[in-house]
Design an enzyme around this catalytic site. Sequence first.
Site, short mmCIF file in Angstrom:
data_model
loop_
_atom_site.label_atom_id
_atom_site.label_comp_id
_atom_site.label_asym_id
_atom_site.label_seq_id
_atom_site.Cartn_x
_atom_site.Cartn_y
_atom_site.Cartn_z
CG ASN A 1 -1.71 1.23 1.42
OD1 ASN A 1 -1.79 2.05 0.49
ND2 ASN A 1 -2.32 1.40 2.58
CD GLU B 1 -3.02 5.53 6.70
OE1 GLU B 1 -2.97 5.57 5.46
OE2 GLU B 1 -2.10 5.07 7.40
CD GLU C 1 -3.53 -2.53 7.43
OE1 GLU C 1 -2.45 -2.78 6.92
OE2 GLU C 1 -4.17 -1.48 7.23
CB SER D 1 5.04 -1.28 12.11
OG SER D 1 4.58 0.03 12.40
P1 PGA Z 1 2.65 0.60 7.69
O1 PGA Z 1 1.20 0.71 7.05
O2 PGA Z 1 3.25 -0.70 7.18
O3 PGA Z 1 3.37 1.80 7.24
O4 PGA Z 1 2.45 0.53 9.17
C1 PGA Z 1 0.41 -0.43 6.87
C2 PGA Z 1 -0.91 -0.02 6.26
O5 PGA Z 1 -1.39 1.04 6.59
O6 PGA Z 1 -1.49 -0.76 5.44
#
Ligand code: PGA
Length: 267
Positions: free
Chosen positions: A13, A101, A173, A219
């Site tokens: 992503n 988000e 997530e 992460s």
């Molecule tokens: P990140 O994002 O790996 O930067 O924590 C994961 C995501 O939002 O799909």
Amino acid sequence: MIREMREVIVAANWKMHTTPADAGELARAIAGRTRVAGVTRVICPPFVCLATVGDALLELDPDIGIGAQNVHHELQGAYTGEVSAAMLAGLASWVIIGHSERRRDAGETDELLGRKLGRAVDAGLRPILCVGEQLDEREAGQQSAVVRRQLRGALHDRDPAKLAGIGLVVAYEPVWAIGTGRTATGADAAAMAVVIRDTLGEFGFARRGETIPVLYGGSVTSAAIGEFMAEPSIDGALVGGASLKPDEMAGIVARAGVTAVARGLTG
Ligand code: PGA
């Protein structure tokens, strides 16, 4: 066993990173480093980079799936600035739905996400539905209840046979792990995969959701992926920040490939 036959998936992503001028180069760099048998790879660039990434991978690595990061819940109409499922046809074959988000910044509700799922299925787009709790919810021990509520809200009007048929993927997530450098543990993620499949079972998914891939996101790095891939109930990762780094993607997909071999997906 069904569980061992589930697909292994690494989805990138890119969020609001890259431009049409540089997205093709990044896609090619990732493609060149991630040819690993048995792993389904997906790159989700910004809308305006979908065509560039598609062109870049067309001959080099057509096995990489291309996904959008969002889709509108209506078919068409007076929705300035929005992108419909039909507009994505030919540009994408996957779509992320309900990323935290978007829940946070665009106020997307579970009911709205259900409608997006419907549009995705009707347009032949394979959805990655994101669920996950906030930090205060985890601290209050509410993570299972939150994820169940999110899934029930999104799925209650949907046809499970159609969703399973198109290859629904659910990404767990936890919001507190996204972009923070703080991952959940493998055991946390595995426990939530059980909750997710159990809830899918309420909706009549075949074998109580046992065939639906569940990814971990938050992460994920090449160093962190091993803990998740070691869990039989986790089928891969949705990767944000690290997905912009070809070396990191190489390490993540390589580790996913070990699980693919163990599941007999490479033969
Ligand atoms: P990140 O994002 O790996 O930067 O924590 C994961 C995501 O939002 O799909």
